[in-house]
Write a protein that holds these residues in place. Structure first.
Motif, PDB file in Angstrom:
ATOM      1  N   MET A  60       0.836  -1.211   0.000  1.00  0.00           N
ATOM      2  CA  MET A  60       0.000   0.000   0.000  1.00  0.00           C
ATOM      3  C   MET A  60       0.867   1.255   0.000  1.00  0.00           C
ATOM      4  N   ILE A  61       1.932   1.225   0.798  1.00  0.00           N
ATOM      5  CA  ILE A  61       2.862   2.360   0.844  1.00  0.00           C
ATOM      6  C   ILE A  61       3.558   2.511  -0.509  1.00  0.00           C
ATOM      7  N   PHE A  62       4.022   1.410  -1.062  1.00  0.00           N
ATOM      8  CA  PHE A  62       4.719   1.441  -2.354  1.00  0.00           C
ATOM      9  C   PHE A  62       3.823   1.993  -3.460  1.00  0.00           C
ATOM     10  N   VAL A  63       2.578   1.497  -3.533  1.00  0.00           N
ATOM     11  CA  VAL A  63       1.643   1.957  -4.562  1.00  0.00           C
ATOM     12  C   VAL A  63       1.328   3.446  -4.392  1.00  0.00           C
ATOM     13  N   SER A  64       1.141   3.892  -3.153  1.00  0.00           N
ATOM     14  CA  SER A  64       0.852   5.306  -2.909  1.00  0.00           C
ATOM     15  C   SER A  64       1.990   6.200  -3.371  1.00  0.00           C
ATOM     16  N   VAL A  65       3.226   5.748  -3.159  1.00  0.00           N
ATOM     17  CA  VAL A  65       4.394   6.556  -3.543  1.00  0.00           C
ATOM     18  C   VAL A  65       4.520   6.656  -5.057  1.00  0.00           C
ATOM     19  N   ILE A  66       4.525   5.505  -5.742  1.00  0.00           N
ATOM     20  CA  ILE A  66       4.791   5.556  -7.187  1.00  0.00           C
ATOM     21  C   ILE A  66       3.574   6.036  -7.986  1.00  0.00           C
ATOM     22  N   ARG A  67       2.381   5.986  -7.379  1.00  0.00           N
ATOM     23  CA  ARG A  67       1.195   6.486  -8.079  1.00  0.00           C
ATOM     24  C   ARG A  67       1.330   7.973  -8.370  1.00  0.00           C
ATOM     25  N   LYS A  68       1.988   8.689  -7.459  1.00  0.00           N
ATOM     26  CA  LYS A  68       2.151  10.135  -7.625  1.00  0.00           C
ATOM     27  C   LYS A  68       3.145  10.496  -8.724  1.00  0.00           C
ATOM     28  N   LYS A  69       3.939   9.527  -9.160  1.00  0.00           N
ATOM     29  CA  LYS A  69       4.973   9.811 -10.156  1.00  0.00           C
ATOM     30  C   LYS A  69       4.492   9.570 -11.590  1.00  0.00           C
ATOM     31  N   ALA A 212       1.890  11.570 -19.078  1.00  0.00           N
ATOM     32  CA  ALA A 212       1.609  11.159 -17.702  1.00  0.00           C
ATOM     33  C   ALA A 212       2.809  11.343 -16.783  1.00  0.00           C
ATOM     34  N   ILE A 213       3.985  11.520 -17.370  1.00  0.00           N
ATOM     35  CA  ILE A 213       5.212  11.625 -16.576  1.00  0.00           C
ATOM     36  C   ILE A 213       5.299  13.005 -15.928  1.00  0.00           C
ATOM     37  N   LYS A 214       5.292  13.035 -14.620  1.00  0.00           N
ATOM     38  CA  LYS A 214       5.345  14.301 -13.894  1.00  0.00           C
ATOM     39  C   LYS A 214       6.779  14.704 -13.576  1.00  0.00           C
ATOM     40  N   SER A 215       7.635  13.714 -13.401  1.00  0.00           N
ATOM     41  CA  SER A 215       9.055  13.956 -13.145  1.00  0.00           C
ATOM     42  C   SER A 215       9.834  12.803 -13.756  1.00  0.00           C
ATOM     43  N   LYS A 216      10.725  13.105 -14.686  1.00  0.00           N
ATOM     44  CA  LYS A 216      11.460  12.049 -15.378  1.00  0.00           C
ATOM     45  C   LYS A 216      12.279  11.200 -14.412  1.00  0.00           C
ATOM     46  N   ILE A 217      12.947  11.858 -13.475  1.00  0.00           N
ATOM     47  CA  ILE A 217      13.768  11.120 -12.514  1.00  0.00           C
ATOM     48  C   ILE A 217      12.889  10.217 -11.651  1.00  0.00           C
ATOM     49  N   GLY A 218      11.790  10.789 -11.109  1.00  0.00           N
ATOM     50  CA  GLY A 218      10.871  10.007 -10.286  1.00  0.00           C
ATOM     51  C   GLY A 218      10.241   8.869 -11.068  1.00  0.00           C
ATOM     52  N   PHE A 219       9.934   9.116 -12.350  1.00  0.00           N
ATOM     53  CA  PHE A 219       9.320   8.105 -13.210  1.00  0.00           C
ATOM     54  C   PHE A 219      10.273   6.935 -13.432  1.00  0.00           C
ATOM     55  N   TYR A 220      11.514   7.227 -13.754  1.00  0.00           N
ATOM     56  CA  TYR A 220      12.486   6.159 -14.013  1.00  0.00           C
ATOM     57  C   TYR A 220      12.820   5.383 -12.739  1.00  0.00           C
ATOM     58  N   ILE A 221      12.873   6.099 -11.620  1.00  0.00           N
ATOM     59  CA  ILE A 221      13.115   5.411 -10.346  1.00  0.00           C
ATOM     60  C   ILE A 221      11.936   4.496 -10.012  1.00  0.00           C
ATOM     61  N   SER A 222      10.716   4.971 -10.290  1.00  0.00           N
ATOM     62  CA  SER A 222       9.513   4.155 -10.051  1.00  0.00           C
ATOM     63  C   SER A 222       9.547   2.884 -10.884  1.00  0.00           C
ATOM     64  N   TRP A 223       9.964   3.012 -12.154  1.00  0.00           N
ATOM     65  CA  TRP A 223      10.096   1.844 -13.032  1.00  0.00           C
ATOM     66  C   TRP A 223      11.094   0.843 -12.442  1.00  0.00           C
ATOM     67  N   ALA A 224      12.232   1.374 -12.016  1.00  0.00           N
ATOM     68  CA  ALA A 224      13.287   0.514 -11.474  1.00  0.00           C
ATOM     69  C   ALA A 224      12.791  -0.222 -10.224  1.00  0.00           C
ATOM     70  N   LEU A 225      12.060   0.501  -9.369  1.00  0.00           N
ATOM     71  CA  LEU A 225      11.540  -0.105  -8.145  1.00  0.00           C
ATOM     72  C   LEU A 225      10.467  -1.149  -8.451  1.00  0.00           C
ATOM     73  N   LEU A 226       9.621  -0.871  -9.448  1.00  0.00           N
ATOM     74  CA  LEU A 226       8.580  -1.822  -9.821  1.00  0.00           C
ATOM     75  C   LEU A 226       9.193  -3.107 -10.380  1.00  0.00           C
ATOM     76  N   ILE A 227      10.188  -2.963 -11.240  1.00  0.00           N
ATOM     77  CA  ILE A 227      10.870  -4.139 -11.808  1.00  0.00           C
ATOM     78  C   ILE A 227      11.575  -4.925 -10.704  1.00  0.00           C
ATOM     79  N   LEU A 228      12.233  -4.194  -9.798  1.00  0.00           N
ATOM     80  CA  LEU A 228      12.899  -4.849  -8.665  1.00  0.00           C
ATOM     81  C   LEU A 228      11.895  -5.622  -7.826  1.00  0.00           C
TER      82      LEU A 228
END
Length: 423
Positions: A60-69, A212-228
């Motif tokens: 729930m915490i993870f989804v809330s964080v990356i949803r904003k990105k 949909a990308i609000k921040s490129k850095i945040g977006f790429y980090i979110s991708w990396a975290l989701l894949i991880l």
């Protein structure tokens, strides 16, 4: 007393006259006060599945964080472009992907990732998300049946029966995806009015996922975290890690990297009511285990159908399917495992090969989770998110109107499959 409290609590849950969290916690605490459990601390240790609760918190915490990105909106647009023909094709594509993912990672994680994506899609089209959410609930529980890591009962069954990943998948996989297809056909008929919309192709062509990308850095980090996250869940058994450990690690890692200054706001988005509901429900189900009600019930089943492999397997699918819609399937499965093992001592000739029974238990316990809105963790979480983000809800009785036929047909086809291939 345990049975009376349990049935009374379920009556309140079905009628929805009282908030479900209040019902579950009061039911659990009344059981403790009346002495159902000899030791309250031991009851919590033995019957509360902390792995599930911590898994929910972390994800729930993870989804809330990356949803904003903007990651979910991005994936929503990409998915929409891939299944853009009409509402039926979009529904078919989304539910199939959810079923496939549920076979690889647990059902709860799957819906926590895909429900926000679905909301992003339905928002962009201006359509009702309810049919999609219902279909994804069904798909997640059915898809989780396919592998030993898809649903907790399968892990327990595979361990007790000595079944490996490949053998389990090759045996259960075919009927699992047949059941997914059957479910899709039934639900598309039920929701034909809401899914019969056409999608404006020109409008979809104008959608740009990058918007949909609000921040490129945040977006790429979110991708990396989701894949991880996905990789850790896929290989968790090889790594020797629990689902809860992965979820808490990834949730707070995302919080540290992407939203370390908004910790309080993120924690407010956690569905604490749902987590407390799980806590109470685990204790109430534990009361049925503690008092021997579930164990006695399983021995009644042996007396009724314990003289024939065919009759016992068929009954096992049906009974475990119904019971798992009302009682958490983890303690129910744990109670039945020693009963099935003991059949070889009771009647060694008839039950020389227990594999048909192991697979019957798996199909019944996993598919039965679709029977009620509280029959599986994925159901509770998905409906909580529907209420939280869209202020829509599926009432207990309304859920049953759709689910009964789906579960019944799935169980019948599963019984036929077991009959034709394993007995």
């Amino acid at each position: 007393m345990a049975l009376i409290i349990f049935l009374f609590a379920y009556t309140l849950l079905i009628t929805e006259k009282v908030n479900r969290t209040i019902v579950a916690i009061l039911g659990a605490t009344v059981m403790m006060i009346l002495g159902i459990f000899e030791n309250h601390i031991e009851a919590i240790k033995n019957y509360v599945d902390v792995n599930t609760i911590y898994l929910l918190m972390g994800m729930m915490i993870f989804v809330s964080v990356i949803r904003k990105k903007g990651l979910f909106e991005y994936l929503g647009i990409v998915t929409l472009k891939a299944f853009r023909k009409n509402g039926y094709v979009l529904y078919f594509g989304l539910t199939f992907i959810v079923a496939l993912m549920s076979a690889i990672i647990d059902n709860v994680t799957t819906v926590l990732v895909f429900i926000p994506i679905t909301f992003a899609i339905t928002d962009s089209l201006g359509v009702d998300p309810l049919p999609f959410i219902f279909g994804e609930i069904m798909a997640s529980n059915i898809g989780g049946t396919a592998t030993i890591i898809g649903d907790p009962p399968n892990i327990m069954i595979a361990s007790a029966a000595g079944l490996n990943f490949t053998e389990f998948f090759l045996t259960i996989g075919p009927v699992t995806f047949l059941n997914v297809f059957i479910m899709q056909l039934i639900t598309m008929f039920f929701f034909r009015k809401k899914l019969g919309f056409k999608i404006d192709q020109d409008k979809i062509s104008s959608f740009d996922p990058k918007s949909a990308i609000k921040s490129k850095i945040g977006f790429y980090i979110s991708w990396a975290l989701l894949i991880l996250t996905l990789m850790l869940f896929i290989f968790q058994h090889q790594l020797g890690m629990e689902s809860s450990t992965i979820a808490l690690f990834i949730g707070f890692l995302a919080l540290l990297i992407l939203d370390r200054n908004e910790v309080e706001d993120i924690l407010k988005e956690v569905e604490w009511g749902t987590i407390l509901f799980f806590f109470g429900l685990f204790i109430m189900t534990g009361g049925l285990v503690e008092t021997g009600i579930l164990k006695d019930f399983t021995y009644v089943l042996v007396d009724i159908a314990g003289k024939s492999m065919r009759s016992f397997a068929m009954m096992l699918i049906g009974v475990s399917g119904i019971i798992s819609g009302f009682v958490d399937n983890i303690p129910f499965t744990a109670t039945l495992i020693p009963v099935i093992k003991n059949l070889q001592h009771v009647n060694p000739e008839t039950f020389s090969n227990l594999k048909p029974l192991w697979y019957s238990l798996s199909l019944g316990a996993c598919l039965g989770g679709n029977f009620t809105p509280i029959g599986a963790s994925a159901n509770i979480i998905s409906l909580a998110m529907l209420k939280q983000f869209k202020n829509e809800e599926i009432k207990f009785i309304d859920f049953l109107k759709f689910s009964v036929l789906i579960v019944a047909v799935n169980l019948i086809f599963s019984a036929i499959y077991i009959e034709l291939t394993l007995i």
